[in-house]
Scaffold this motif. Structure first.
Motif, short mmCIF file in Angstrom:
data_model
loop_
_atom_site.label_atom_id
_atom_site.label_comp_id
_atom_site.label_asym_id
_atom_site.label_seq_id
_atom_site.Cartn_x
_atom_site.Cartn_y
_atom_site.Cartn_z
N VAL A 96 0.84 -1.20 0.00
CA VAL A 96 0.00 0.00 0.00
C VAL A 96 0.88 1.25 0.00
O VAL A 96 0.64 2.19 -0.75
N VAL A 97 1.90 1.24 0.83
CA VAL A 97 2.83 2.37 0.89
C VAL A 97 3.49 2.58 -0.46
O VAL A 97 3.56 3.72 -0.96
N LEU A 98 3.96 1.52 -1.07
CA LEU A 98 4.66 1.65 -2.35
C LEU A 98 3.73 2.16 -3.45
O LEU A 98 4.17 2.87 -4.35
N TRP A 99 2.45 1.84 -3.38
CA TRP A 99 1.48 2.41 -4.33
C TRP A 99 1.33 3.91 -4.10
O TRP A 99 1.12 4.66 -5.04
N CYS A 100 1.41 4.32 -2.84
CA CYS A 100 1.21 5.74 -2.50
C CYS A 100 2.41 6.61 -2.86
O CYS A 100 2.25 7.81 -3.10
N VAL A 101 3.61 6.06 -2.85
CA VAL A 101 4.81 6.88 -3.02
C VAL A 101 5.46 6.73 -4.40
O VAL A 101 6.65 6.96 -4.56
N GLN A 102 4.66 6.40 -5.39
CA GLN A 102 5.18 6.31 -6.75
C GLN A 102 5.70 7.67 -7.21
O GLN A 102 5.12 8.70 -6.88
N GLU A 103 6.79 7.68 -7.96
CA GLU A 103 7.35 8.93 -8.49
C GLU A 103 6.36 9.62 -9.42
O GLU A 103 6.22 10.84 -9.40
N ASN A 104 5.70 8.85 -10.26
CA ASN A 104 4.72 9.39 -11.20
C ASN A 104 3.37 9.52 -10.48
O ASN A 104 2.78 8.51 -10.08
#
Length: 114
Positions: free
Chosen positions: A100-108
């Protein structure tokens, strides 16, 4: 209408929580809040600050979001949570939270999931 109004917006936020688009020449949207939420959640999961000023770039953990991605990719989340037994009791839930975190902190910004 968007073409009838001009607003100057400066960078707002605390170091480590500021989304990358603030530093680029792209529109700032509500996705900056999604990014900040992801960083906050990451700090809660890892019990670490989002950016460590006294760490060198070469040292792991200097930027929490990058380190989380590396640990997730290498399947070493136990290192990421510093072998926290409470977090490791349910490794599947820990993995879900980190996803979930990695989905939230995408560069794009368009790739961020609210």
């Amino acid at each position: 209408m968007m073409n009838e109004s001009r607003t100057n917006i400066g960078i707002r936020g605390i170091k480590g929580y500021v989304a990358p688009e603030w530093f680029r020449n792209i529109p700032v949207t509500i996705k900056v809040d999604v990014y900040s939420f992801g960083v906050l959640l990451l700090e809660i999961i890892s019990c670490r600050k989002s950016a460590k000023e006294n760490k060198s770039e070469a040292e792991y953990g200097a930027i929490l979001t990058d380190w989380a991605w590396d640990c997730y990719q290498e399947r070493i989340l136990d290192t990421f949570v510093d072998k926290d037994l409470a977090a490791l009791d349910d490794y599947k839930k820990l993995t879900t939270f980190v996803k979930v975190v990695l989905w939230c902190v995408q560069e794009n910004p368009s790739m961020r999931q609210p």
